[in-house]
Design an enzyme around this catalytic site. Structure first.
Site, PDB file in Angstrom:
ATOM      1  N   CYS A 173      25.133 -29.271  22.592  1.00  8.87           N
ATOM      2  CA  CYS A 173      23.979 -28.839  21.489  1.00  8.87           C
ATOM      3  C   CYS A 173      22.745 -29.027  22.896  1.00  8.87           C
ATOM      4  O   CYS A 173      21.826 -28.349  23.125  1.00  8.87           O
ATOM      5  CB  CYS A 173      23.082 -29.603  20.127  1.00  8.87           C
ATOM      6  SG  CYS A 173      22.463 -31.010  21.526  1.00  8.87           S
ATOM      7  N   HIS A 195       8.022 -40.416  22.202  1.00  4.95           N
ATOM      8  CA  HIS A 195       8.725 -39.544  21.756  1.00  4.95           C
ATOM      9  C   HIS A 195      10.193 -39.446  22.210  1.00  4.95           C
ATOM     10  O   HIS A 195      10.717 -38.939  23.249  1.00  4.95           O
ATOM     11  CB  HIS A 195       8.607 -37.720  21.158  1.00  4.95           C
ATOM     12  CG  HIS A 195       9.483 -36.454  21.148  1.00  4.95           C
ATOM     13  ND1 HIS A 195       9.657 -36.827  19.451  1.00  4.95           N
ATOM     14  CD2 HIS A 195       9.533 -35.909  21.180  1.00  4.95           C
ATOM     15  CE1 HIS A 195       9.982 -35.742  19.443  1.00  4.95           C
ATOM     16  NE2 HIS A 195      10.537 -35.520  20.400  1.00  4.95           N
ATOM     17  N   HIS A 200      15.615 -35.934  18.131  1.00  3.64           N
ATOM     18  CA  HIS A 200      15.501 -35.437  16.816  1.00  3.64           C
ATOM     19  C   HIS A 200      16.976 -36.144  16.907  1.00  3.64           C
ATOM     20  O   HIS A 200      17.901 -36.604  17.072  1.00  3.64           O
ATOM     21  CB  HIS A 200      15.490 -34.862  16.309  1.00  3.64           C
ATOM     22  CG  HIS A 200      13.549 -33.824  16.025  1.00  3.64           C
ATOM     23  ND1 HIS A 200      13.903 -33.348  17.248  1.00  3.64           N
ATOM     24  CD2 HIS A 200      12.905 -33.327  15.022  1.00  3.64           C
ATOM     25  CE1 HIS A 200      12.507 -33.177  16.745  1.00  3.64           C
ATOM     26  NE2 HIS A 200      11.614 -33.142  15.706  1.00  3.64           N
ATOM     27  N   ASP A 246      24.617 -34.487  10.392  1.00  2.00           N
ATOM     28  CA  ASP A 246      25.693 -33.594  10.823  1.00  2.00           C
ATOM     29  C   ASP A 246      26.625 -33.908  11.690  1.00  2.00           C
ATOM     30  O   ASP A 246      27.206 -32.782  12.076  1.00  2.00           O
ATOM     31  CB  ASP A 246      25.426 -32.685  11.032  1.00  2.00           C
ATOM     32  CG  ASP A 246      24.847 -31.991  12.478  1.00  2.00           C
ATOM     33  OD1 ASP A 246      24.690 -32.902  13.320  1.00  2.00           O
ATOM     34  OD2 ASP A 246      24.409 -30.981  12.067  1.00  2.00           O
ATOM     35  N   ARG A 271      23.911 -38.032  14.917  1.00  4.13           N
ATOM     36  CA  ARG A 271      23.649 -36.922  15.598  1.00  4.13           C
ATOM     37  C   ARG A 271      22.483 -37.202  16.291  1.00  4.13           C
ATOM     38  O   ARG A 271      21.328 -37.015  16.030  1.00  4.13           O
ATOM     39  CB  ARG A 271      24.510 -35.166  15.406  1.00  4.13           C
ATOM     40  CG  ARG A 271      24.032 -34.371  16.967  1.00  4.13           C
ATOM     41  CD  ARG A 271      24.588 -33.385  16.382  1.00  4.13           C
ATOM     42  NE  ARG A 271      23.845 -32.573  15.625  1.00  4.13           N
ATOM     43  CZ  ARG A 271      22.948 -31.539  16.293  1.00  4.13           C
ATOM     44  NH1 ARG A 271      22.499 -31.567  16.816  1.00  4.13           N
ATOM     45  NH2 ARG A 271      22.612 -31.110  15.033  1.00  4.13           N
ATOM     46  N   CYS A 305      19.832 -37.250  18.210  1.00  4.16           N
ATOM     47  CA  CYS A 305      19.596 -35.235  19.702  1.00  4.16           C
ATOM     48  C   CYS A 305      18.872 -35.861  20.257  1.00  4.16           C
ATOM     49  O   CYS A 305      17.466 -36.059  19.643  1.00  4.16           O
ATOM     50  CB  CYS A 305      19.591 -34.082  18.911  1.00  4.16           C
ATOM     51  SG  CYS A 305      19.354 -32.890  20.637  1.00  4.16           S
TER      52      CYS A 305
END
Ligand SMILES: [Zn+2]
Length: 127
Positions: free
Chosen positions: A61, A97, A100, A104, A112, A114
């Site tokens: 990704c 932060h 996310h 999946d 996952r 990310c």
């Protein structure tokens, strides 16, 4: 000095925008994306240990991806920005932060994570 000024002084501009303002770094830009060394990933703001290299996998990704976070290291918030419902992840200790988490993932955990590379530092560990 306000908290925000403190972070602005300590972090790079990109890290500040991502960690404190919730922006996302450009995909495939992060220095930790293809890091396959053994060690631990820490919050760039407060140093809390967030992920272990054992949990890292290549999701394709464009951001460093993990299938598991360290116990209690990450907090989860609903994010409804950009017309989507996503789960934002932040450092539990300092509210930075991180990215996310999606359900999946290709491994047993089904998760996952990310994560923006710029949100983390890496500490190499010997076996
Ligand atoms: Zn932190």
């Amino acid at each position: 000095m306000s908290n925000n000024d403190k972070w602005k002084a300590e972090l790079s501009e990109l890290a500040y925008n991502v960690c404190r303002l919730g922006h996302t770094e450009p995909p495939y830009s992060g220095t930790l994306l293809h890091n396959h060394k053994k060690g631990s990933y820490h919050c760039v703001c407060c140093g809390a240990e967030l992920f272990d290299s054992k949990a890292k996998f290549d999701s394709g990704c464009g951001w460093p991806s993990f299938d598991l976070a360290n116990d209690g290291a990450v907090k989860y918030l609903e994010d409804t920005s950009h017309g989507m419902v996503r789960t934002e992840i932040r450092c539990a200790q300092c509210d930075s932060h991180l990215g996310h988490v999606f359900d999946d993932g290709p491994t047993d955990t089904g998760q996952r994570y990310c994560v923006n590379s710029v949100s983390m530092t890496f500490t190499e560990k010997a076996d």
